[in-house]
Write an enzyme that holds these catalytic residues in place. Sequence first.
Site, PDB file in Angstrom:
ATOM      1  N   LYS A 189       0.805  -1.225   0.000  1.00 60.83           N
ATOM      2  CA  LYS A 189       0.000   0.000   0.000  1.00 60.83           C
ATOM      3  C   LYS A 189       0.839   1.276   0.000  1.00 60.83           C
ATOM      4  O   LYS A 189       0.430   2.296  -0.536  1.00 60.83           O
ATOM      5  CB  LYS A 189      -0.952   0.010   1.195  1.00 60.83           C
ATOM      6  CG  LYS A 189      -2.137  -0.943   1.013  1.00 60.83           C
ATOM      7  CD  LYS A 189      -3.218  -0.667   2.045  1.00 60.83           C
ATOM      8  CE  LYS A 189      -4.474  -1.482   1.772  1.00 60.83           C
ATOM      9  NZ  LYS A 189      -4.291  -2.926   2.063  1.00 60.83           N
ATOM     10  N   GLU A 230      -9.775   7.584   3.972  1.00 64.49           N
ATOM     11  CA  GLU A 230     -10.696   6.828   4.817  1.00 64.49           C
ATOM     12  C   GLU A 230     -10.093   5.448   4.960  1.00 64.49           C
ATOM     13  O   GLU A 230      -9.335   4.986   4.101  1.00 64.49           O
ATOM     14  CB  GLU A 230     -12.093   6.814   4.215  1.00 64.49           C
ATOM     15  CG  GLU A 230     -12.410   5.686   3.284  1.00 64.49           C
ATOM     16  CD  GLU A 230     -11.674   5.746   1.959  1.00 64.49           C
ATOM     17  OE1 GLU A 230     -10.989   4.748   1.693  1.00 64.49           O
ATOM     18  OE2 GLU A 230     -11.780   6.726   1.208  1.00 64.49           O
ATOM     19  N   SER A 247       1.616  -9.817  -1.079  1.00 64.36           N
ATOM     20  CA  SER A 247       1.283  -8.399  -0.910  1.00 64.36           C
ATOM     21  C   SER A 247       1.680  -7.814   0.446  1.00 64.36           C
ATOM     22  O   SER A 247       1.922  -6.620   0.561  1.00 64.36           O
ATOM     23  CB  SER A 247      -0.215  -8.190  -1.130  1.00 64.36           C
ATOM     24  OG  SER A 247      -0.977  -9.037  -0.290  1.00 64.36           O
TER      25      SER A 247
END
Length: 389
Positions: free
Chosen positions: A87, A109, A375
């Site tokens: 991310k 958010e 990931s």
Amino acid sequence: MLPDSNGYYGNFGGRFVPEILMGLLEELEQNYNRIKKEKWFKERFKQMLADFVGRPTPLFEAKRLSGKYGFRIFLKREDLAHTGAHKINNTIGQAILAEAMGKTDIIAETGAGQHGVATATACAMLGLNCKVFMGTEDIKRQYPNVERMKILGAEIIPVDSGTKTLKDAINEAIRYWVTHADKTFYLIGSAVGPHPYPSIVRDFQSVIGREARGQIRSKIGRLPDMIIACVGGGSNSIGIFWPFMKENVKFIGVEAGGKGERIDQNAATLTYGKPGILHGALSYLLYDENGNIYPTHSVAAGLDYPGVGPAHSFFKEAGRAEYHSISDKEAIEAFYELSELEGIIPAMESAHAVAYLKKLKGKLSRDAAVIVNLSGRGDKDLGEFEESR
Ligand SMILES: *Cc1c(COP(=O)(O)O)cnc(C)c1O
């Protein structure tokens, strides 16, 4: 060209938002198209990925796992990126873009808190103000990530309306954006939302696939036969797929099949969903005959999203990628297997991609090469995992 000039990937994507947001999205699109080509921007992004995130992440040949399944398995180690997952590639990219657009305040958010932490991290490093909107229910459930965000200097804005979860946090964040647009950049965490967000996120995450291309070539002298990645909103998967888009490489996206041993039809968006509009884009979605979005549930909080990015809906319909679902139980087995055989504790999300390897046993030749995008790392999941045992 994908997407087209209106932000469509085939029939999917676009910009389904109230008029008041149109101008903001157009401003973003114009700025992004200009800034992304500038040399200083490319260099700054690259430098930060190298020095702050720790890129390139390795491509590791998992020999014991390969021995067990009978073909060659390579792991793209996004678990080794700073903050423990992919991310951060996207949050750094968008934060630099915000800075270049003269925005000083970042809003985001978060549901499980992973995107909030990655955003707070990028903002701390660049000296940007950071507000993270989070449902009060999620704040209670994800306490460690809330603490991390606070330590990083982010302000948590609790959202107490509706179901007090991600959906409501998104509504509040958008409301804030509209009323503070001059200084504020809305940083979206996956390859979802109205055009141009899915493409911005795809571009920033494509560093994963570009690196993997060079790395697999230097290891085996050719491209892989297959790439497997888990799909929540679809950012780590589109990031590793995209640079192989025109090649003869098979893409497998793995969704969370939900609770327990069964595959739950209310959990896997591309497997069981149908086209609809969520968060400003047309894409596959899980909803009932009255149009109510299904509440999803998975052991992997990052895969717990009822929609998916438009590029994946297009890949599914065009037959460019296959999507499969993995149950919680299969993912937990893969979590242990990778830990015990390779010394790598994967994130529960990534364990879904690893679990798909079992379905390939006996179907590939010994010299077939498969890349699994790992990931993220599993440290974040240990608390919840203890409870579920
Ligand atoms: C958030 C997350 C995901 C799912 O998000 P995508 O946008 O589909 O990549 C997958 N793995 C990890 C480790 C995550 O934190």
